[in-house]
Design a protein around this motif. Structure first.
Motif, PDB file in Angstrom:
ATOM      1  N   PHE A  88       0.973  -1.204  -0.081  1.00  0.00           N
ATOM      2  CA  PHE A  88      -0.029   0.074   0.149  1.00  0.00           C
ATOM      3  C   PHE A  88       0.864   1.181   0.124  1.00  0.00           C
ATOM      4  CE2 PHE A  88      -2.000   3.369   2.503  1.00  0.00           C
ATOM      5  CZ  PHE A  88      -3.287   3.475   1.755  1.00  0.00           C
ATOM      6  N   HIS A  90       4.027   1.741  -0.953  1.00  0.00           N
ATOM      7  CA  HIS A  90       4.524   1.704  -2.229  1.00  0.00           C
ATOM      8  C   HIS A  90       3.741   2.175  -3.485  1.00  0.00           C
ATOM      9  CE1 HIS A  90       7.214   0.655  -5.332  1.00  0.00           C
ATOM     10  NE2 HIS A  90       6.173   0.027  -6.184  1.00  0.00           N
ATOM     11  N   GLU A  91       2.410   1.694  -3.359  1.00  0.00           N
ATOM     12  CA  GLU A  91       1.651   2.093  -4.334  1.00  0.00           C
ATOM     13  C   GLU A  91       1.158   3.349  -4.346  1.00  0.00           C
ATOM     14  OE1 GLU A  91       0.800   0.531  -7.482  1.00  0.00           O
ATOM     15  OE2 GLU A  91       2.306  -1.131  -6.721  1.00  0.00           O
ATOM     16  N   TYR A  92       0.648   3.896  -2.957  1.00  0.00           N
ATOM     17  CA  TYR A  92       0.305   5.244  -2.914  1.00  0.00           C
ATOM     18  C   TYR A  92       1.377   6.489  -2.477  1.00  0.00           C
ATOM     19  CZ  TYR A  92      -4.564   3.772  -2.929  1.00  0.00           C
ATOM     20  OH  TYR A  92      -5.957   3.535  -3.378  1.00  0.00           O
TER      21      TYR A  92
ATOM     22  N   LEU B  41      -5.188  -2.386  -4.479  1.00  0.00           N
ATOM     23  CA  LEU B  41      -4.169  -1.520  -4.175  1.00  0.00           C
ATOM     24  C   LEU B  41      -3.848  -0.496  -5.261  1.00  0.00           C
ATOM     25  CD1 LEU B  41      -1.888  -3.471  -1.292  1.00  0.00           C
ATOM     26  CD2 LEU B  41      -3.889  -2.159  -1.009  1.00  0.00           C
ATOM     27  N   PRO B  43      -4.331   2.866  -6.926  1.00  0.00           N
ATOM     28  CA  PRO B  43      -4.869   4.196  -6.670  1.00  0.00           C
ATOM     29  C   PRO B  43      -5.822   4.493  -7.809  1.00  0.00           C
ATOM     30  CG  PRO B  43      -2.643   4.292  -6.038  1.00  0.00           C
ATOM     31  CD  PRO B  43      -2.779   2.752  -6.778  1.00  0.00           C
TER      32      PRO B  43
END
Lengths: 162, 162, 162, 162
Positions: A88, A90-92, B41, B43
């Motif tokens: 999470f 990393h992705e955000y 996950l 965005p």
């Protein structure tokens, strides 16, 4: 008028992401601290709380204002594991350290209980002397938050020059 | 002008959420199908793709337009487990069935590979006869999507009355 | 089920902006018409109605869908003059023709009265045969509007090939 | 570090709306002043500048922070008359006093020229002692603005107690 201040309760963190080592309240003394308590599967945290914390990070200098995330999982524990949190973050593209609130007795983790948080997101303000100066569950406006942070910064500056 | 249509590839789903049993393409024959391929996950899926799929669900009658989610995990497999997905569906109040795309050889799951999807979110349109009629990676505008769905609905109606 | 259709009432326009000459309903026969009735000082028109009309203009081909603005001033007549409207159209970069609804007896202009509009913004849909097919006061979603336009386009196409 | 402060230039206003009488800089001494310079037909003013000024009005107490609008018309003078402005203020429910910047030689009005504003919206910050403390053309973030206002408030408070 006088406000009975109390010291910000200790943080109980089992694991840190985005930090070289443990981030302790003591190590942040001298800086205003914005603590964003969240859960990765909480819609209000994803749409409001975390983007706001990131804006704080991008707006104020790092040596005066510390922004710290705290993953306070109190539901769906099987889903929001540290492994899931790492993906999470990393992705955000979360650009500040995030600690995993240590599990306690029952579903509510230890730091969340120590601060008596009602849910997520919760925004906590701690002044440069380590005193707890504000705690809000839900949405806070950017205007009000910017003002609050600057007020604590002004206090810290006044203290220093005194 | 003529378009060489091909049948929508079969879905390979290991588990369904929000459905009484397996949702097959065959069982949806006669309805226009909007398939939203996403990762919990991702965005762009959370901020754009899934809310749009929900708006489609809320705008068109269920007996004419089917909305189906497909969890096409191609990265962070340890984080985006079915257990995590179930909590996500609950927290984000996803109001349509969601299937877990079956893992294949390598990181890309089977249905995602069969449709040659480039990433998430991907929106797939299938007509009432089961033909693949559109596939878009990234953002699609509501105006264009509404028009596309209505065009497929009009075709289905014309077929019926013919 | 059958709907008693009526022809879209005539437009009464005292002045056109963004058009070579008068834009009549007759001249638009064969195209679906989206008529956006607005007032330049109506906040809902500025934030919602006009941007939506512009999106319709940008999404559908001009030879199949006509977008026309109508300045239906029913209050603050001294403020919303044609001179002011011209500056407004320039500043907001309105990319479709706008007519000034002709004043009648009383504050409500003639076309607004002929269509029995309740206020602004009002969105009117007219089919390729010149029939009035929809009229909405307030907000309409892009999904629903896109679908409605495509349905009228499909009808027009079916007519042509019949 | 020291900043050479200069007094905020005088305002030249031909007419006030939403105020009992003229609002002078002198009458605001002791309060932080947020001056929002705008034109009613400037899209960025309508979508960003004025809503932000209204949020400032709603966030800070009126006896400590004054919010004042200034209609600095430098183009389309025929369209943006005081009559049109009055309707605009009414329709957009502007909840703070608005002055009409007095016309000078040429298209640029007098106060706009005195402050050397580059366009609209321009946000001006004036401290409790009447000194010019900030001027921004275009968008300012709420976080940064809230912080700036609170800093000026803290200064004013320190002065008072000194």
């Amino acid at each position: 008028m006088s406000e009975a201040l109390r010291a910000a309760p200790q943080w109980h963190v089992s694991q840190w992401f985005g930090a070289a080592g443990p981030v302790t309240l003591e190590s942040l003394r001298g800086r205003v601290v914005v603590l964003e308590a969240f859960q990765m599967l909480c819609p209000g945290c994803v749409s409001h709380g975390l983007p706001q914390a990131q804006r704080v990070r991008d707006t104020f200098p790092e040596d005066r204002v510390a922004v710290v995330g705290l993953h306070t999982v109190f539901e769906h524990h099987q889903a929001m594991t540290p492994t899931a949190l790492e993906a999470f973050i990393h992705e955000y593209r979360i650009g500040f350290p995030v600690g995993v609130d240590e599990s306690g007795d029952g579903p509510i983790p230890r730091t969340m209980r120590a601060y008596a948080m009602q849910g997520t997101p919760t925004l906590v303000l701690i002044d440069a002397a380590g005193m707890l100066r504000g705690q809000s569950f839900g949405q806070v406006s950017d205007l009000a938050l910017g003002a609050r942070i600057a007020t604590l910064l002004a206090e810290a500056g006044a203290e220093r020059s005194a």
